[in-house]
Write an enzyme that holds these catalytic residues in place. Structure first.
Site, mmCIF file in Angstrom:
data_model
loop_
_atom_site.group_PDB
_atom_site.id
_atom_site.type_symbol
_atom_site.label_atom_id
_atom_site.label_comp_id
_atom_site.label_asym_id
_atom_site.label_seq_id
_atom_site.Cartn_x
_atom_site.Cartn_y
_atom_site.Cartn_z
ATOM 1 N N THR A 177 18.075 16.248 -65.415
ATOM 2 C CA THR A 177 17.434 17.381 -65.350
ATOM 3 C C THR A 177 17.678 17.850 -63.738
ATOM 4 O OG1 THR A 177 15.790 17.072 -67.043
ATOM 5 C CG2 THR A 177 15.087 18.445 -65.265
ATOM 6 N N ARG A 205 10.390 18.901 -80.034
ATOM 7 C CA ARG A 205 10.069 18.449 -78.807
ATOM 8 C C ARG A 205 10.324 19.318 -77.555
ATOM 9 N NH1 ARG A 205 11.769 16.179 -73.620
ATOM 10 N NH2 ARG A 205 10.596 14.450 -72.960
ATOM 11 N N VAL A 206 9.369 19.345 -76.789
ATOM 12 C CA VAL A 206 9.146 19.990 -75.646
ATOM 13 C C VAL A 206 8.869 18.983 -74.058
ATOM 14 C CG1 VAL A 206 8.454 21.932 -74.207
ATOM 15 C CG2 VAL A 206 9.075 22.223 -76.428
ATOM 16 N N ASP A 208 8.331 18.107 -70.095
ATOM 17 C CA ASP A 208 7.345 18.561 -68.644
ATOM 18 C C ASP A 208 8.282 19.576 -68.078
ATOM 19 O OD1 ASP A 208 9.392 16.721 -68.034
ATOM 20 O OD2 ASP A 208 8.403 16.711 -66.096
ATOM 21 N N THR A 228 11.471 15.088 -62.596
ATOM 22 C CA THR A 228 12.442 14.801 -63.557
ATOM 23 C C THR A 228 12.053 13.452 -64.053
ATOM 24 O OG1 THR A 228 14.858 14.214 -64.071
ATOM 25 C CG2 THR A 228 14.206 13.927 -61.642
ATOM 26 N N GLY A 229 12.298 13.171 -65.456
ATOM 27 C CA GLY A 229 11.905 11.847 -65.808
ATOM 28 C C GLY A 229 11.227 11.927 -67.301
ATOM 29 N N THR A 230 10.660 10.912 -67.769
ATOM 30 C CA THR A 230 10.053 10.839 -69.093
ATOM 31 C C THR A 230 8.906 11.883 -69.186
ATOM 32 O OG1 THR A 230 8.805 8.957 -68.083
ATOM 33 C CG2 THR A 230 10.805 8.450 -69.910
ATOM 34 N N GLY A 231 9.223 12.909 -69.747
ATOM 35 C CA GLY A 231 8.354 14.201 -69.550
ATOM 36 C C GLY A 231 7.010 13.959 -70.161
#
Ligand code: ASP
Length: 318
Positions: A177, A205-206, A208, A228-231
């Site tokens: 991202t 799915r959406v 963060d 950025t990461g596991t939203g």
């Protein structure tokens, strides 16, 4: 100005084939933002200019290089926030917009709303005009397609894994991202984030990235942050807003606040990833709990600094 191009568990060796291309993209994005700021432009224009370059760059999981959903489509999310007025705009699940960050900016400036999704967001783009539409095939890159195939194979091999969010490479866990935060001469902060989300995502799915306060936040009273990461974890712990709230309510520095939230709160919760940003004096903050986060900053001197992992980290200006 500070930017990122995604976090994940990778080493310099893992990205050796992609490092030059990523360095070129990140440097170009930093310099595009820097030029806007040096000419007296706004932080909003600077973050948008930087993110557009990263969206057009196939190495990053945003715009052109977006990852694939389980259905083999690309669904893009993006947001932008103005720290002066506290206005914000975001889009989620758009499929035909070349630069979702431009549409997020229009949502902020040309509508009374903050977040628009899918077909509605695209209908708004048509109505307002000035937004470039592309066919879905524009977003197809071989790298991302192969990542989807690997994610599907890994999921088959591991029953129940469908419910576990994947990074965009099951081996490397690299997300990709992009985001930017800028401070302009008038003292205004802005933040922007753009993504294709997570490889193999489904059911609309959406993450963060288009959620104000989770993946993006800016307030002139505290700081600007892009994540950025596991939203899912960044949404639950409102990571970007938590960092800035700590700065606003306590005497903690923005870097220390970012470390508290990423290294303690997010890590203890089980989330992966990181943030970049600036405090209201323009000092960069960067924190991540993965081994890598593609990132960089540029100050008024115009010297762009780009880093990829903990291995090549240099001290940030203070
Ligand atoms: N945070 C993004 C999401 O969950 C993914 C990423 O950072 O690469 O959609």
């Amino acid at each position: 100005m500070a930017i990122h191009g995604g976090a994940g568990n990778f080493t310099l060796d893992d990205i050796k084939d992609r490092q030059d291309a990523m360095r070129a993209g990140l440097t170009e994005a930093l310099m595009a933002g820097h030029r806007v700021l040096a000419a007296g432009g706004t932080a909003l224009d600077a973050v948008q200019a930087a993110v557009v370059i990263l969206e057009d760059h196939p190495e990053f999981n945003a715009g052109k290089g977006a990852v694939f959903t389980n259905a083999g489509t690309n669904e893009l999310d993006s947001s932008i926030m103005d720290g002066q007025t506290m206005t914000a705009g975001a889009v989620a699940g758009v499929k035909h917009i070349k630069n979702p960050i431009r549409l997020a900016r229009l949502v902020m400036e040309k509508s009374p709303h903050v977040l628009m999704t899918g077909e509605g967001a695209e209908a708004f783009a048509k109505e307002v005009g000035g937004i470039e539409f592309v066919p879905e095939s524009y977003f197809r890159t071989e790298l991302r397609w192969q990542q989807l195939q690997r994610a599907i194979a890994a999921e088959k091999a591991k029953q129940g894994a469908a419910l576990v969010p994947h990074g965009d490479d099951p081996g490397g866990g690299y997300f990709g991202t992009v985001g930017a935060v800028a401070l302009d001469r008038a003292g205004n902060l802005a933040a922007a984030t753009s993504t294709g989300g997570l490889t193999n995502k489904r059911w609309g799915r959406v993450g963060d990235s288009p959620i104000i306060g989770a993946g993006t936040y800016a307030s002139n009273r505290s700081c600007g942050v892009s994540a950025t990461g596991t939203g899912e974890y960044f949404i639950r712990y409102t990571v970007a807003r938590d960092i800035c709230a700590r700065v606003e309510y306590t005497s903690v520095s923005a870097q220390d606040a970012a470390d508290e939230v990423i290294q303690k709160v997010l890590t203890e919760a089980g989330g992966d990833g990181g943030v970049i940003g600036l405090d209201r004096y323009g000092r960069p903050l960067m924190s991540f709990n993965t081994t890598g986060m593609n990132r960089g900053y540029v100050g008024p001197d115009g010297n762009a600094v780009v880093m990829f992992t903990t291995q090549d980290a240099v001290p940030l200006p203070r």
